[in-house]
Write an enzyme that holds these catalytic residues in place. Structure first.
Site, PDB file in Angstrom:
ATOM      1  N   LYS A  44       0.834  -1.209   0.000  1.00  0.00           N
ATOM      2  CA  LYS A  44       0.000   0.000   0.000  1.00  0.00           C
ATOM      3  C   LYS A  44       0.863   1.251   0.000  1.00  0.00           C
ATOM      4  O   LYS A  44       0.653   2.169  -0.801  1.00  0.00           O
ATOM      5  CB  LYS A  44      -0.894  -0.011   1.247  1.00  0.00           C
ATOM      6  CG  LYS A  44      -1.537   1.337   1.550  1.00  0.00           C
ATOM      7  CD  LYS A  44      -2.421   1.297   2.780  1.00  0.00           C
ATOM      8  CE  LYS A  44      -1.705   1.506   4.100  1.00  0.00           C
ATOM      9  NZ  LYS A  44      -1.458   2.916   4.457  1.00  0.00           N
ATOM     10  N   ASN A  45       1.835   1.305   0.917  1.00  0.00           N
ATOM     11  CA  ASN A  45       2.586   2.549   1.083  1.00  0.00           C
ATOM     12  C   ASN A  45       3.609   2.796  -0.023  1.00  0.00           C
ATOM     13  O   ASN A  45       4.231   3.856  -0.062  1.00  0.00           O
ATOM     14  CB  ASN A  45       3.235   2.603   2.464  1.00  0.00           C
ATOM     15  CG  ASN A  45       2.187   2.799   3.551  1.00  0.00           C
ATOM     16  OD1 ASN A  45       1.036   3.145   3.260  1.00  0.00           O
ATOM     17  ND2 ASN A  45       2.557   2.563   4.800  1.00  0.00           N
ATOM     18  N   CYS A  80      -5.077  12.904  13.563  1.00  0.00           N
ATOM     19  CA  CYS A  80      -5.741  11.628  13.329  1.00  0.00           C
ATOM     20  C   CYS A  80      -5.557  10.744  14.547  1.00  0.00           C
ATOM     21  O   CYS A  80      -4.943  11.155  15.527  1.00  0.00           O
ATOM     22  CB  CYS A  80      -5.222  10.938  12.076  1.00  0.00           C
ATOM     23  SG  CYS A  80      -3.666  10.098  12.283  1.00  0.00           S
ATOM     24  N   ARG A  94       0.531  14.421  13.159  1.00  0.00           N
ATOM     25  CA  ARG A  94       0.900  14.284  11.754  1.00  0.00           C
ATOM     26  C   ARG A  94       0.944  15.592  10.964  1.00  0.00           C
ATOM     27  O   ARG A  94       0.203  15.784   9.986  1.00  0.00           O
ATOM     28  CB  ARG A  94      -0.014  13.258  11.082  1.00  0.00           C
ATOM     29  CG  ARG A  94       0.004  11.952  11.855  1.00  0.00           C
ATOM     30  CD  ARG A  94      -0.657  10.836  11.159  1.00  0.00           C
ATOM     31  NE  ARG A  94       0.140  10.255  10.085  1.00  0.00           N
ATOM     32  CZ  ARG A  94      -0.263   9.230   9.377  1.00  0.00           C
ATOM     33  NH1 ARG A  94      -1.433   8.700   9.577  1.00  0.00           N
ATOM     34  NH2 ARG A  94       0.504   8.734   8.433  1.00  0.00           N
ATOM     35  N   VAL A 128       2.621  18.542   8.394  1.00  0.00           N
ATOM     36  CA  VAL A 128       3.287  18.430   7.095  1.00  0.00           C
ATOM     37  C   VAL A 128       4.315  19.557   6.913  1.00  0.00           C
ATOM     38  O   VAL A 128       4.650  19.917   5.787  1.00  0.00           O
ATOM     39  CB  VAL A 128       2.273  18.427   5.918  1.00  0.00           C
ATOM     40  CG1 VAL A 128       1.471  17.139   5.912  1.00  0.00           C
ATOM     41  CG2 VAL A 128       1.350  19.632   5.983  1.00  0.00           C
ATOM     42  N   ASP A 138       4.561   0.668  12.146  1.00  0.00           N
ATOM     43  CA  ASP A 138       3.391  -0.031  11.604  1.00  0.00           C
ATOM     44  C   ASP A 138       3.312  -1.496  12.052  1.00  0.00           C
ATOM     45  O   ASP A 138       2.343  -2.186  11.741  1.00  0.00           O
ATOM     46  CB  ASP A 138       3.383   0.045  10.065  1.00  0.00           C
ATOM     47  CG  ASP A 138       3.032   1.450   9.573  1.00  0.00           C
ATOM     48  OD1 ASP A 138       2.507   2.239  10.363  1.00  0.00           O
ATOM     49  OD2 ASP A 138       3.305   1.727   8.391  1.00  0.00           O
ATOM     50  N   ARG A 195      -8.445  -0.602   4.676  1.00  0.00           N
ATOM     51  CA  ARG A 195      -7.547   0.400   4.100  1.00  0.00           C
ATOM     52  C   ARG A 195      -6.196  -0.210   3.754  1.00  0.00           C
ATOM     53  O   ARG A 195      -5.495   0.306   2.883  1.00  0.00           O
ATOM     54  CB  ARG A 195      -7.318   1.537   5.096  1.00  0.00           C
ATOM     55  CG  ARG A 195      -8.553   2.315   5.404  1.00  0.00           C
ATOM     56  CD  ARG A 195      -8.232   3.529   6.219  1.00  0.00           C
ATOM     57  NE  ARG A 195      -7.154   4.297   5.577  1.00  0.00           N
ATOM     58  CZ  ARG A 195      -6.583   5.350   6.127  1.00  0.00           C
ATOM     59  NH1 ARG A 195      -6.969   5.750   7.325  1.00  0.00           N
ATOM     60  NH2 ARG A 195      -5.642   6.003   5.502  1.00  0.00           N
TER      61      ARG A 195
HETATM   62  N1  EPU Z   1       6.325  14.660  10.870  1.00  0.00           N
HETATM   63  C1  EPU Z   1       6.462  16.008  11.148  1.00  0.00           C
HETATM   64  N2  EPU Z   1       6.430  16.894  10.110  1.00  0.00           N
HETATM   65  C2  EPU Z   1       6.260  16.512   8.817  1.00  0.00           C
HETATM   66  C3  EPU Z   1       6.120  15.145   8.533  1.00  0.00           C
HETATM   67  C4  EPU Z   1       6.160  14.239   9.580  1.00  0.00           C
HETATM   68  O1  EPU Z   1       6.598  16.393  12.300  1.00  0.00           O
HETATM   69  O2  EPU Z   1       6.234  17.385   7.929  1.00  0.00           O
HETATM   70  C5  EPU Z   1       6.397  13.666  11.976  1.00  0.00           C
HETATM   71  C6  EPU Z   1       5.107  12.861  12.120  1.00  0.00           C
HETATM   72  O3  EPU Z   1       4.167  13.546  12.908  1.00  0.00           O
HETATM   73  C7  EPU Z   1       5.634  11.604  12.783  1.00  0.00           C
HETATM   74  C8  EPU Z   1       7.008  11.415  12.126  1.00  0.00           C
HETATM   75  O4  EPU Z   1       7.349  12.702  11.610  1.00  0.00           O
HETATM   76  O5  EPU Z   1       5.796  11.817  14.146  1.00  0.00           O
HETATM   77  C9  EPU Z   1       7.086  10.423  11.013  1.00  0.00           C
HETATM   78  O6  EPU Z   1       6.021  10.610  10.110  1.00  0.00           O
HETATM   79  P1  EPU Z   1       6.107  10.290   8.556  1.00  0.00           P
HETATM   80  O7  EPU Z   1       5.975  11.557   7.802  1.00  0.00           O
HETATM   81  O8  EPU Z   1       7.284   9.440   8.265  1.00  0.00           O
HETATM   82  O9  EPU Z   1       4.778   9.452   8.342  1.00  0.00           O
HETATM   83  P2  EPU Z   1       3.924   9.445   7.027  1.00  0.00           P
HETATM   84  O10 EPU Z   1       4.821   9.647   5.867  1.00  0.00           O
HETATM   85  O11 EPU Z   1       2.754  10.341   7.175  1.00  0.00           O
HETATM   86  C10 EPU Z   1       4.169   6.903   6.482  1.00  0.00           C
HETATM   87  C11 EPU Z   1       3.244   5.748   6.319  1.00  0.00           C
HETATM   88  C12 EPU Z   1       2.653   5.369   7.666  1.00  0.00           C
HETATM   89  C13 EPU Z   1       3.795   5.020   8.613  1.00  0.00           C
HETATM   90  C14 EPU Z   1       4.783   6.183   8.700  1.00  0.00           C
HETATM   91  C15 EPU Z   1       6.015   5.902   9.519  1.00  0.00           C
HETATM   92  C16 EPU Z   1       2.457   6.114   4.069  1.00  0.00           C
HETATM   93  C17 EPU Z   1       1.334   6.446   3.159  1.00  0.00           C
HETATM   94  N3  EPU Z   1       2.200   6.107   5.377  1.00  0.00           N
HETATM   95  O12 EPU Z   1       3.378   7.965   7.012  1.00  0.00           O
HETATM   96  O13 EPU Z   1       1.838   4.234   7.469  1.00  0.00           O
HETATM   97  O14 EPU Z   1       3.302   4.735   9.900  1.00  0.00           O
HETATM   98  O15 EPU Z   1       5.217   6.556   7.375  1.00  0.00           O
HETATM   99  O16 EPU Z   1       6.708   4.825   8.997  1.00  0.00           O
HETATM  100  O17 EPU Z   1       3.548   5.830   3.615  1.00  0.00           O
HETATM  101  C18 EPU Z   1       0.006   2.797   7.850  1.00  0.00           C
HETATM  102  O18 EPU Z   1       0.285   2.226   6.790  1.00  0.00           O
HETATM  103  O19 EPU Z   1      -0.834   2.339   8.668  1.00  0.00           O
HETATM  104  C19 EPU Z   1       0.668   4.049   8.188  1.00  0.00           C
HETATM  105  C20 EPU Z   1       0.207   4.873   9.129  1.00  0.00           C
END
Ligand code: EPU
Length: 402
Positions: free
Chosen positions: A22-23, A116, A121, A123, A304, A396
């Protein structure tokens, strides 16, 4: 389906073919926004998140044709570079359209994802990187309004490791003018899979899989055909389930190389694990030993997989410490597991789990995708019947876990 009924106490046996990740699929589908030529993606899992992404891309004018694990995307023009709150709120991976839209159209309007069930989370790192590449991004009425004539390469040092942040910036940089250097980049295998797809489309990317990715921007990208990598979290979920419930299971179409941390922990718990290039066999007899895990960015232990290993720890011999370092609120399943008789004490970001011989069936509530998987595993090791409510979260990320 809203509820899943599980009769616990049976060992697991059989063979399962793992789906595409998925990811990895989600960012790869977004890569279609970067080119006017068709992108063919295979081994795409049949999941709700994939349908949501297809719908989101469709609203922007991308032609999406889906059949049995194969998706052909074609975006000769982008008619509306907008990701609405309606879709972003159901799937925060929608933010992955931001970088490609900005690079291709010079503008994008993407809803802020908000909080969430597993944490805040934000950006900010996606925004910081795009701004470093020359974009102007303003937030108005809950939407990020981004614009840039043509993005230009930059050296970007990310404050923390973010998976979708790295993917967004890598896609944007592929069409930017000049060279982009992403420092402290995510090393997740899904980032590498996306890079492979982009390279097949003509992008110049080096270093994906390390914490330093170098991207030489090109004027335009072409079409390509790409096969999505196997889902390492789905694989890990079946393995953890077998380690908890006992039995013997063979997984095919898997990528054992992407699962080192998980396989190490399963062996530590007493499971016999053997691998070939694309299969994994696990055998578990007797009660698992307690194993402590601490989540970390790849190649560390995946957040995860945390809920599934907490389920394993609830019936293990001894005490396990489960420490979550990525998301601040990813222990909702612990409270539900307590309802099944698990002995779990929460101390900040650590769950102290005293293994008990068996759990007792009850009704529990799923709060997110991986929490659901953890609760299903807990149900497998509970006496009697367990009902997992709000099980729709599972759709999902798992084609047919049941
Ligand atoms: N973070 C920030 N600022 C940002 C981006 C992230 O502070 O601009 C923080 C987040 O709040 C978190 C950490 O950085 O504390 C890591 O978050 P990351 O951005 O790596 O997570 P993500 O990219 O939103 C992906 C996966 C998640 C998985 C995480 C961590 C996808 C679509 N989703 O999320 O998958 O848990 O990386 O490995 O790739 C799932 O599949 O159930 C799922 C939640």
């Amino acid at each position: 389906m809203d509820k899943l009924k599980i009769t616990g106490g049976r060992a697991l046996e059989g063979e399962v073919r793992v789906s595409g990740a998925k990811n990895a699929a989600l960012p790869i589908l977004c890569a279609a926004l970067l080119t006017a030529k068709p992108l063919t993606v295979t081994n795409v899992p049949r999941l709700r998140d994939v349908s949501t992404m297809a719908k989101l891309l469709g609203e922007m004018g991308v032609a999406v044709e889906r059949s049995e694990g194969r998706v052909v995307l074609h975006a000769p023009t982008i008619k509306d570079p907008t990701a609405s709150y309606e879709l972003v709120k159901t799937m925060r991976a929608s933010v992955l359209v931001l970088g490609p839209l900005l690079a291709r159209c010079g503008e994008a309007k993407v809803s802020l994802p908000g909080g969430c069930a597993i944490g805040a989370r934000p950006v900010d790192q996606h925004v910081k990187g795009l701004e470093a590449m020359g974009a102007t991004i303003a937030v108005e009425h809950g939407y990020m309004h981004a614009s840039a004539k043509r993005l230009r390469g930059a050296r970007i040092v990310m404050d923390l490791v973010t998976v979708t942040g790295t993917e967004n910036l890598m896609m944007a940089a592929a069409l930017a003018e000049g060279e982009t250097l992403l420092e402290n980049a995510a090393r997740e295998p899904e980032v590498v899979d996306l890079a492979r797809c982009l390279i097949a489309m003509g992008a110049k990317i080096e270093g994906a899989g390390s914490d330093r990715i170098r991207i030489q921007g090109v004027r335009s990208l072409g079409g390509a055909a790409h096969r999505v990598m196997p889902d390492r979290i789905e694989t890990g979920t079946y393995l953890a389930a077998t380690a908890a419930a006992g039995g013997k299971v063979r997984l095919t179409g898997a990528a054992p190389d992407s699962l080192d941390a998980t396989l190490d922990k399963l062996r530590e718990a007493g499971a016999k694990v053997s691998t070939t290039e694309d299969t994994i066999e696990i055998e578990m007899t007797g009660r698992p030993g307690a194993v402590s895990v601490r989540t970390a960015p790849y190649p560390g232990f995946a957040t995860d997989m945390q809920a599934q290993f907490m389920a394993l720890a609830t019936v293990a011999r001894g005490t396990a410490l489960i420490t979550e370092t990525i998301f601040e609120n990813r222990f909702m399943h612990a409270l539900e597991m307590q309802r099944l008789g698990a002995e779990i004490r929460l101390e900040g970001n650590t769950a102290v789990v005293n293994g008990v011989e068996r759990l007792q069936g009850a009704t529990v509530m799923a709060t997110d995708l991986r929490a659901s998987a953890g609760l299903v595993i807990a149900g497998l090791v509970a006496d009697g019947e367990t009902v997992v409510d709000r099980i729709y979260h599972l759709d999902r990320g798992y084609e047919a876990l049941e």
